[in-house]
Design a protein around this motif. Sequence first.
Motif, PDB file in Angstrom:
ATOM      1  N   LEU A  97      21.915  43.395  -3.548  1.00  0.00           N
ATOM      2  CA  LEU A  97      21.200  43.443  -2.274  1.00  0.00           C
ATOM      3  C   LEU A  97      19.752  42.992  -2.415  1.00  0.00           C
ATOM      4  N   ALA A  98      19.393  42.485  -3.588  1.00  0.00           N
ATOM      5  CA  ALA A  98      18.016  42.044  -3.819  1.00  0.00           C
ATOM      6  C   ALA A  98      17.689  40.810  -2.981  1.00  0.00           C
ATOM      7  N   HIS A  99      16.445  40.751  -2.534  1.00  0.00           N
ATOM      8  CA  HIS A  99      15.926  39.609  -1.762  1.00  0.00           C
ATOM      9  C   HIS A  99      16.687  39.406  -0.464  1.00  0.00           C
ATOM     10  N   THR A 100      17.064  40.516   0.158  1.00  0.00           N
ATOM     11  CA  THR A 100      17.663  40.482   1.495  1.00  0.00           C
ATOM     12  C   THR A 100      16.816  41.375   2.403  1.00  0.00           C
ATOM     13  N   GLU A 101      17.080  41.334   3.692  1.00  0.00           N
ATOM     14  CA  GLU A 101      16.424  42.259   4.605  1.00  0.00           C
ATOM     15  C   GLU A 101      17.436  42.745   5.634  1.00  0.00           C
ATOM     16  N   GLY A 102      17.164  43.893   6.212  1.00  0.00           N
ATOM     17  CA  GLY A 102      18.041  44.445   7.236  1.00  0.00           C
ATOM     18  C   GLY A 102      19.293  45.106   6.696  1.00  0.00           C
ATOM     19  N   LEU A 103      19.297  45.416   5.383  1.00  0.00           N
ATOM     20  CA  LEU A 103      20.450  46.071   4.767  1.00  0.00           C
ATOM     21  C   LEU A 103      20.007  47.404   4.180  1.00  0.00           C
ATOM     22  N   HIS A 104      20.824  48.445   4.369  1.00  0.00           N
ATOM     23  CA  HIS A 104      20.493  49.767   3.826  1.00  0.00           C
ATOM     24  C   HIS A 104      21.742  50.625   3.822  1.00  0.00           C
ATOM     25  N   LEU A 105      21.931  51.339   2.731  1.00  0.00           N
ATOM     26  CA  LEU A 105      23.158  52.101   2.502  1.00  0.00           C
ATOM     27  C   LEU A 105      23.149  53.475   3.155  1.00  0.00           C
ATOM     28  N   THR A 106      21.991  54.131   3.179  1.00  0.00           N
ATOM     29  CA  THR A 106      21.934  55.535   3.600  1.00  0.00           C
ATOM     30  C   THR A 106      21.230  55.743   4.940  1.00  0.00           C
ATOM     31  N   THR A 107      20.773  54.696   5.556  1.00  0.00           N
ATOM     32  CA  THR A 107      19.990  54.795   6.780  1.00  0.00           C
ATOM     33  C   THR A 107      20.744  55.512   7.908  1.00  0.00           C
ATOM     34  N   PRO A 108      20.029  56.236   8.762  1.00  0.00           N
ATOM     35  CA  PRO A 108      20.682  56.835   9.930  1.00  0.00           C
ATOM     36  C   PRO A 108      21.140  55.788  10.955  1.00  0.00           C
ATOM     37  N   ASP A 109      20.606  54.565  10.844  1.00  0.00           N
ATOM     38  CA  ASP A 109      20.928  53.536  11.834  1.00  0.00           C
ATOM     39  C   ASP A 109      22.335  52.981  11.604  1.00  0.00           C
ATOM     40  N   GLU A 110      23.226  53.245  12.529  1.00  0.00           N
ATOM     41  CA  GLU A 110      24.633  52.870  12.370  1.00  0.00           C
ATOM     42  C   GLU A 110      24.816  51.354  12.303  1.00  0.00           C
ATOM     43  N   ALA A 111      24.056  50.612  13.112  1.00  0.00           N
ATOM     44  CA  ALA A 111      24.187  49.153  13.124  1.00  0.00           C
ATOM     45  C   ALA A 111      23.800  48.559  11.766  1.00  0.00           C
ATOM     46  N   THR A 112      22.758  49.090  11.151  1.00  0.00           N
ATOM     47  CA  THR A 112      22.341  48.611   9.836  1.00  0.00           C
ATOM     48  C   THR A 112      23.410  48.909   8.793  1.00  0.00           C
ATOM     49  N   ARG A 113      23.991  50.102   8.855  1.00  0.00           N
ATOM     50  CA  ARG A 113      25.057  50.435   7.901  1.00  0.00           C
ATOM     51  C   ARG A 113      26.249  49.495   8.081  1.00  0.00           C
ATOM     52  N   ARG A 114      26.575  49.179   9.314  1.00  0.00           N
ATOM     53  CA  ARG A 114      27.684  48.262   9.573  1.00  0.00           C
ATOM     54  C   ARG A 114      27.376  46.874   9.017  1.00  0.00           C
ATOM     55  N   THR A 115      26.159  46.389   9.220  1.00  0.00           N
ATOM     56  CA  THR A 115      25.756  45.087   8.679  1.00  0.00           C
ATOM     57  C   THR A 115      25.812  45.101   7.157  1.00  0.00           C
ATOM     58  N   THR A 116      25.414  46.215   6.567  1.00  0.00           N
ATOM     59  CA  THR A 116      25.441  46.347   5.109  1.00  0.00           C
ATOM     60  C   THR A 116      26.867  46.293   4.583  1.00  0.00           C
ATOM     61  N   LEU A 117      27.781  46.972   5.260  1.00  0.00           N
ATOM     62  CA  LEU A 117      29.189  46.932   4.852  1.00  0.00           C
ATOM     63  C   LEU A 117      29.737  45.507   4.939  1.00  0.00           C
TER      64      LEU A 117
END
Length: 286
Positions: A80-100
């Motif tokens: 996940l290095a050198h990316t943005e808008g990705l996060h594994l534990t965030t409360p934001d559901e949309a970000t978690r979905r994008t990360t998956l």
Amino acid sequence: MKFAICNEMYQAWSLANQFEAFAAWGYDGVELAPFSLDPQFVSGASTLADIARIDMRRRKEIVKLSQSTGVAVSGLHWILAHTEGLHLTTPDEATRRTTLLYLEELVKLCADLGGSYMVLGSPKQRNVESGQTYEDAEKNALEVVSGLIPLLDANNVTLALEALAPTETNFWVNSEQTLEFIDKLGSPERVRLHLDCKAMHGGEYQSLHNVIRRVGSTHRCVSFHANDPNLQGPGFGQLDFHPIMSALQEIQFNGWIGIEPFDYSPGIIELGRESIKYLKRCMSNI
């Protein structure tokens, strides 16, 4: 045990030069950082990596180089290095979905290249956020990782969760905490542990070789990074790798040992060439 070299040190070299050098130095494999394969990121045309730019032509080129040099693609790291808008534990559901969804594309990339595992380190993209409880962060991470398991199974790829020291992250700060997370997943075969010498030195309460023995008793470690706490390669600092290699042999570790320096000041050729020589000398003296 098989030895791989992490390739981000050499991203300015052509892929052909990388594979040829790794073969000449005696490596069995290479562990690839996805950002190092993105031509626009490597050239400086983009400040962020995008695996969509690692097209099928480039993937086939890597496979061909692997086959011609005999240097296997062991797996991926710094995923996940050198990316943005990705996060594994965030409360934001949309970000978690994008990360998956991004992790799913990485699984496909790993499989296309012939790799067998992906190291999930990425401390910034897993940190428990301010105001969030550890329990909620863990619940969110369980959701993302469990959602990835079917694709891991289908592609014969293992997700290796990297225990990192508290100086680097506040989530999965040692092997015990990381294994507890895997237990909560139901201990799937496709989600296992990754150990790193530099991180163990800063985050574990036992000596490195005893951590290896404890973890090895359940055969849950799939990959391993060899480096010195001074951030250089094995043999370039004060850490004695003889007991570490002995412990790995004792637990019959059959995964990949990746050499991953962060401080390149001795020179990237020197680091790549001498680190493997040192580890092989340690093995011969056991």
